[in-house]
Design an enzyme around this catalytic site. Structure first.
Site, PDB file in Angstrom:
ATOM      1  CG  ASP A 168      -1.376  -6.301   3.860  1.00  0.00           C
ATOM      2  OD1 ASP A 168      -1.589  -5.258   3.221  1.00  0.00           O
ATOM      3  OD2 ASP A 168      -2.214  -6.813   4.625  1.00  0.00           O
TER       4      ASP A 168
ATOM      5  CG  ASP B 104      -5.898  -5.772   0.091  1.00  0.00           C
ATOM      6  OD1 ASP B 104      -6.176  -6.857   0.618  1.00  0.00           O
ATOM      7  OD2 ASP B 104      -5.051  -4.994   0.550  1.00  0.00           O
TER       8      ASP B 104
ATOM      9  CG  HIS C 201      -1.836  -1.186   1.284  1.00  0.00           C
ATOM     10  ND1 HIS C 201      -3.098  -1.158   0.735  1.00  0.00           N
ATOM     11  CD2 HIS C 201      -1.664  -2.439   1.773  1.00  0.00           C
ATOM     12  CE1 HIS C 201      -3.678  -2.343   0.903  1.00  0.00           C
ATOM     13  NE2 HIS C 201      -2.823  -3.138   1.533  1.00  0.00           N
TER      14      HIS C 201
ATOM     15  CG  ASN D 133      -6.337   0.239   0.103  1.00  0.00           C
ATOM     16  OD1 ASN D 133      -5.271   0.234  -0.506  1.00  0.00           O
ATOM     17  ND2 ASN D 133      -6.437  -0.123   1.360  1.00  0.00           N
TER      18      ASN D 133
ATOM     19  CG  HIS E 177      -9.313  -8.263   2.422  1.00  0.00           C
ATOM     20  ND1 HIS E 177      -8.349  -7.507   3.038  1.00  0.00           N
ATOM     21  CD2 HIS E 177     -10.234  -8.542   3.375  1.00  0.00           C
ATOM     22  CE1 HIS E 177      -8.679  -7.344   4.323  1.00  0.00           C
ATOM     23  NE2 HIS E 177      -9.824  -7.964   4.542  1.00  0.00           N
TER      24      HIS E 177
ATOM     25  CG  HIS F 108      -3.986 -10.485   3.639  1.00  0.00           C
ATOM     26  ND1 HIS F 108      -5.270 -10.970   3.643  1.00  0.00           N
ATOM     27  CD2 HIS F 108      -4.075  -9.189   3.256  1.00  0.00           C
ATOM     28  CE1 HIS F 108      -6.100  -9.992   3.299  1.00  0.00           C
ATOM     29  NE2 HIS F 108      -5.387  -8.916   3.052  1.00  0.00           N
TER      30      HIS F 108
ATOM     31  CG  HIS G 111      -1.568   3.196   9.311  1.00  0.00           C
ATOM     32  ND1 HIS G 111      -2.594   3.670   8.534  1.00  0.00           N
ATOM     33  CD2 HIS G 111      -1.699   1.856   9.316  1.00  0.00           C
ATOM     34  CE1 HIS G 111      -3.323   2.650   8.099  1.00  0.00           C
ATOM     35  NE2 HIS G 111      -2.791   1.530   8.550  1.00  0.00           N
TER      36      HIS G 111
END
Lengths: 431, 310
Positions: A306, A153, A63, A95, A180, A233, A310
């Site tokens: 994955d 996902d 991501h 996403n 997912h 995952h 953040h």
């Protein structure tokens, strides 16, 4: 003419399943020769004695948060993290904000990756508009724009009917579907694996059944539609069992596992460390054992991170309030080596296969092998090098890792993309 | 033994000796509560803050009175009237309180683990006054204090905990506390309200209330939250009361003189019938009194009462 000779290492050829001493000559970004005793002519030489020379690693599940969440990660910072982690190519999930459900966003991601100019970034397009699970995206257009797979996902397509149509259409277009797997009514409100630890901590749980029900459903739909299905995952023993049975029946299903799921259990959540909050959650010892067995017997094809960065502020809150996800690009290879290769779960060649040819095959990429005439995407690994994980040194903007302070062995020391050294730890370059 | 911990976050990690120290310390505190002038100077000059992110009358008042009886300065903060409504995080609120000189922060929070986060952030002592479905250690300590007062000994007793164990922090703290002190704990409730793998904490799970009550020395009823019915955890109040409500006939299955407890507030006629709630076995009101004594003991131990500054 730009030349680089990688000299004195042991080359891993995951396709042939072999490891042998050889030099690799790179000319103008392509592999010109693989063999013993090569000479660079007037080019540079990288001395890799004692090191392993692998095809460039591919992480098919990251991501990069751009567009929309640049405070967490940008394509440039994510690319630096990938290079530092030994990855020459990544596939990024859609996403973002806006969601990568149209040509414009896919093109934007490709343009930003080109500007960053480090690793290859392959966008994954959304399966449904806005990843809302309702209407199909213009899959053919996404493919033309450069999407290599389709996925919502971050969430499951709740409606089986929509998932069925999506898989039928994706098959026609010729793109794999990455699922997912999470039954949303069973996982609702959950923040960790449902079991003894969630009971003791008083945190709402996500049962293994929430994943397994969707794995079962999507396998059935893959069998019905003929659409290649890749399960993202995988985290439970039950999912492994379903995938193993499906593969034995000939269903076109593949699967991936993350380093954190094969390394940690839900016990890591004790003391409410939000860097352990991931979706799917960290499971039990039995699940970890099943994942390792599935890696060893080939039920699980791919290791993917994955990578989910953040900001510090977002994670530095109550466990239930923190977002799901941890950063994985810069600890992945060390965890693969420390947890799988050194204990003998996987041979070096098998481990590299799950990080190169297998993801390339699933995404339909040419990368993942060292062949004459192909792009010189190469990862140099020092199997003896050890290091304690220090998030402060990460190239990623994300610091959210549960592996801080853990000693890892087997680390990338150089990453080469199309003949350009995009990461070099301290290998001597002789001109 | 001396108290060595900075915080009280739960009973899971406390030793039997530590629990005994708290209960022993509460004995003279209860004696103070019996005096005409209920005030001692043990915590004079100390500042105690109650920080409540959930509405609560009895726990907050109990802590506040405990602080006042020990002569501490106390301040109440409830989130409805604080900067939390402006979006301030728990950590920032805590840092502010610490900067203002709070010695003890008592936290009630709807999310499990919030006191752990707070304890890591600030130097002040943190007391968990209930966090999500995790722990409510002071409630369990006052329950144990009450039982010990009545029965003399906790070891060897049969304790039945009945109701919504899944969401109950009171149940979790009592399970840790009573089992550490040598009691046998049974839990009982609708299957949808029994947390997974709870047996591994050392309790016995009973599906029928009669089984749980058989030979019990202590019957602890948990509050049922009526909105759980909307979440589909049980079909109706009527059926819940019929299967899991404590009434006189069922109480007769317990040992003679069994104690009936409830952390309050009660749903009379649902989890407990009025005649049992107010009957001779009930120690519900004494629980409330003992709550103040136990909290005084904790403030004394954690607030450095009577111990010179290091």
């Amino acid at each position: 003419m730009h030349k680089l000779l990688i000299k004195g290492g042991r080359v891993i050829d995951p396709q042939a399943g072999k490891m042998f001493a050889a030099d690799i000559l790179i000319v103008e970004g392509e592999i010109a020769a693989v063999g013993p005793g090569l000479e660079p002519g007037e080019g540079a030489v990288m001395d890799v004695a004692g090191k392993l020379v692998a095809p460039g690693l591919i992480d098919m599940h990251v991501h990069f948060r751009e567009p929309g969440f640049e405070a967490k990660e940008t394509i440039a910072s994510g690319s630096r993290a990938a290079a530092r982690g030994g990855f020459t190519a990544v596939a990024c999930m859609p996403n973002t904000d806006p969601v990568a459900d149209n040509r414009a966003v896919i093109s934007y991601i490709k343009a930003r990756a080109k500007e960053a100019g480090l690793v290859k970034v392959y966008p994954i397009g959304a399966l449904t508009r806005g990843s809302r699970g309702e209407e199909l995206t213009e899959m053919a257009d996404l493919k033309e724009a450069g999407a290599v797979a389709l996925s919502d996902d971050g969430r499951s397509v709740a409606s089986a009917a929509v998932m069925r149509r999506a898989m039928q259409y994706a098959r026609m277009v010729g793109l794999p579907v990455i699922s997912h797997c999470e039954e949303p009514t069973l996982s609702a409100g959950g923040v960790m694996h449902e079991g003894y630890i969630s009971t003791v901590l008083g945190l709402p749980g996500i049962p293994a059944a929430a994943e397994e029900i969707m794995v079962a459903r999507d396998i059935i739909l893959s069998e019905y539609t003929g659409c290649p299905l890749h399960i993202a995952h995988v985290s439970t023993a039950g999912s492994v069992r379903l995938i193993r049975e499906a593969k034995a029946r000939g269903v076109p299903v593949t699967a991936e596992v993350t380093p954190h799921h094969f390394t940690l259990t839900d016990r890591a959540v004790a003391d409410y460390d939000t860097s352990t909050k991931v979706n799917p959650p960290l499971r039990t010892e039995e699940d970890v054992a099943a994942l390792k067995e599935a890696l060893a017997d080939g039920t699980i094809d791919v290791i993917a991170t994955d990578h989910a960065p953040h900001t510090l502020e977002e994670k530095d809150v109550e466990y239930q309030q923190a977002p799901f996800g941890l950063v994985g690009l810069e600890t992945a290879l060390g965890l693969v080596w420390t947890e799988l290769v050194i204990p003998g779960v996987l041979s070096p060649v098998e481990a590299i296969r799950k990080l190169t040819v297998n993801p390339a095959r699933i995404l339909g990429l040419q990368e993942g092998v060292l062949k004459v005439g192909g792009d010189a995407d190469i990862t140099i690994i020092d199997p003896e090098l050890t290091e304690v994980v220090d998030p402060a040194t990460f190239a990623s903007k994300g610091r959210n890792t549960p592996f801080a302070g853990r000693r890892l062995q087997g680390l990338p020391v150089a990453t080469i993309v199309k003949g350009q050294v995009v990461y070099n730890r301290n290998l001597a370059m002789i001109s | 033994m001396n108290w060595k911990r900075k915080d009280l976050l739960g009973l899971q990690n406390l030793s039997a000796e530590e629990i005994k120290l708290i209960l022993d310390t509460a004995v003279p505190m209860k004696e103070i509560l019996g005096r005409a002038i209920k005030k001692v100077p043990a915590l004079r000059g100390r500042t105690v803050v109650t920080l409540f992110y959930e509405p609560s009358t009895r726990t907050r008042t109990s802590f506040e009175l405990a602080a006042k009886y020990l002569s501490a300065d106390s301040v109440n903060i409830s989130t409805a009237t604080s900067s939390v409504v402006k979006g301030e995080t728990l950590k920032d609120t805590a840092r502010t309180l610490a900067a203002m000189g709070a010695d003890v922060v008592i936290l009630r929070h709807p999310m499990a683990g919030a006191p752990n986060l707070l304890a890591r952030t600030i130097r002040a002592a943190v007391i968990n006054a209930g966090d999500g479905a995790h722990e409510h250690p002071t409630q369990a300590l006052l329950d144990m204090f009450t039982v010990r007062e009545k029965k003399g000994e906790l070891a060897g007793l049969n304790v039945a905990i009945i109701g919504d164990v899944l969401h109950s922090r009171v149940a979790r703290s009592n399970i840790w506390g009573f089992t550490k002190m040598g009691a046998r704990v049974r839990i009982c409730g609708p299957a949808t309200m029994i947390p997974p793998e709870i047996e591994a904490t050392g309790v016995q799970v009973c599906t029928r209330i009669e089984e749980a009550l058989d030979g019990a020395d202590v019957v602890m009823m948990l509050r049922i939250q009526l909105e759980r019915q909307q979440q589909g955890l049980f079909p109706s109040i009527r059926e819940y009361a019929r299967l899991f409500g404590l009434n006189r006939e069922r109480l007769a299955l317990a040992r003679p003189g069994a104690l009936v407890m409830h952390p309050g507030p009660m749903n009379r006629g649902v989890e407990i019938s009025p005649e049992v709630a107010d009957g001779i076995n009930s120690v519900i009101n004494e629980q409330v009194t003992n709550g103040v004594a136990v909290r005084m003991a904790l403030l004394y131990l954690l607030g450095g009462g009577g111990i010179p500054d290091a």
